[in-house]
Design a protein around this motif. Sequence first.
Motif, PDB file in Angstrom:
ATOM      1  N   ALA A  82       0.827  -1.204   0.000  1.00 44.84           N
ATOM      2  CA  ALA A  82       0.000   0.000   0.000  1.00 44.84           C
ATOM      3  C   ALA A  82       0.860   1.253   0.000  1.00 44.84           C
ATOM      4  N   ALA A  86       0.658   4.194  -2.807  1.00 42.25           N
ATOM      5  CA  ALA A  86       0.413   5.587  -2.445  1.00 42.25           C
ATOM      6  C   ALA A  86       1.551   6.479  -2.925  1.00 42.25           C
ATOM      7  N   THR A 187      -3.691   5.140   2.216  1.00 44.16           N
ATOM      8  CA  THR A 187      -3.133   5.679   0.972  1.00 44.16           C
ATOM      9  C   THR A 187      -3.199   7.202   0.945  1.00 44.16           C
TER      10      THR A 187
END
Length: 248
Positions: A82, A86, A187
């Motif tokens: 993640a 991001a 994110t």
Amino acid sequence: MSVNESGAGATPGRAGARLRAAALALFLLAAGVLLRFTPLQETLTPDRLGRLIEAAGLWAPAIFILVYALGVCVLLPGTLLAAVGAGLFGPYQGFVYVWTGAMIGAGLAFLIARYLGREFAASMIGDRLKKYDQALERHGFATVLYLRLIYFPFNILNFGMGLTAVRFRDYFWGTALGILAGTFIFTFFFGTLKEVWAGGRWTGLLSGKVFFSLGLFVFSFFIPILVKRLKRKPEETGGEMSPGSLKH
């Protein structure tokens, strides 16, 4: 059919279930060894993974989703993947790609466990545990949603639910809704910090967007507490077993 013929027909089935369960155990063990005791571990950092995926150009989103999905199946930490998403795609596109990759990976992991391990797990369930398995089948969506909201370990739940009687559609939609808030918060927070870092304007750390993302990130740690408090009253009323009680 004679007793011997019946027993002979059942034995290959039990043997097949054991072999598939052993294959699942070996798969998970191999994944753990691969990630922890091979040179691949040195590549699995947000910076290196990000550079490798970014090099794909226009295909970077598709490559990232594929890497995320496969990473979930081999027990890569979701926070690592993640953070890469991001950092590469920002808070909004990153959220879409991270959620998509997580959903595909969660579905694949569930199906792997269901095909390889469910039959063996069902044969090992005694009368005492059978009621829990049946309750999971009846309340699969609510149970999965609840466990996702309280941040039950993502990879463990993916494979673990595949071993139970939970229907795939209940697992899928419980996961889809249950990870929405946490995925967005994570994110958005890391994507916002990456934008400030890339811009080189450290005064941006004092912007409202950064404080908002930080507030969301801190709030995410209280989601499990809020969910447990909301579930406490239904559990205290007794009656049919609630989803929250299934984890005890």
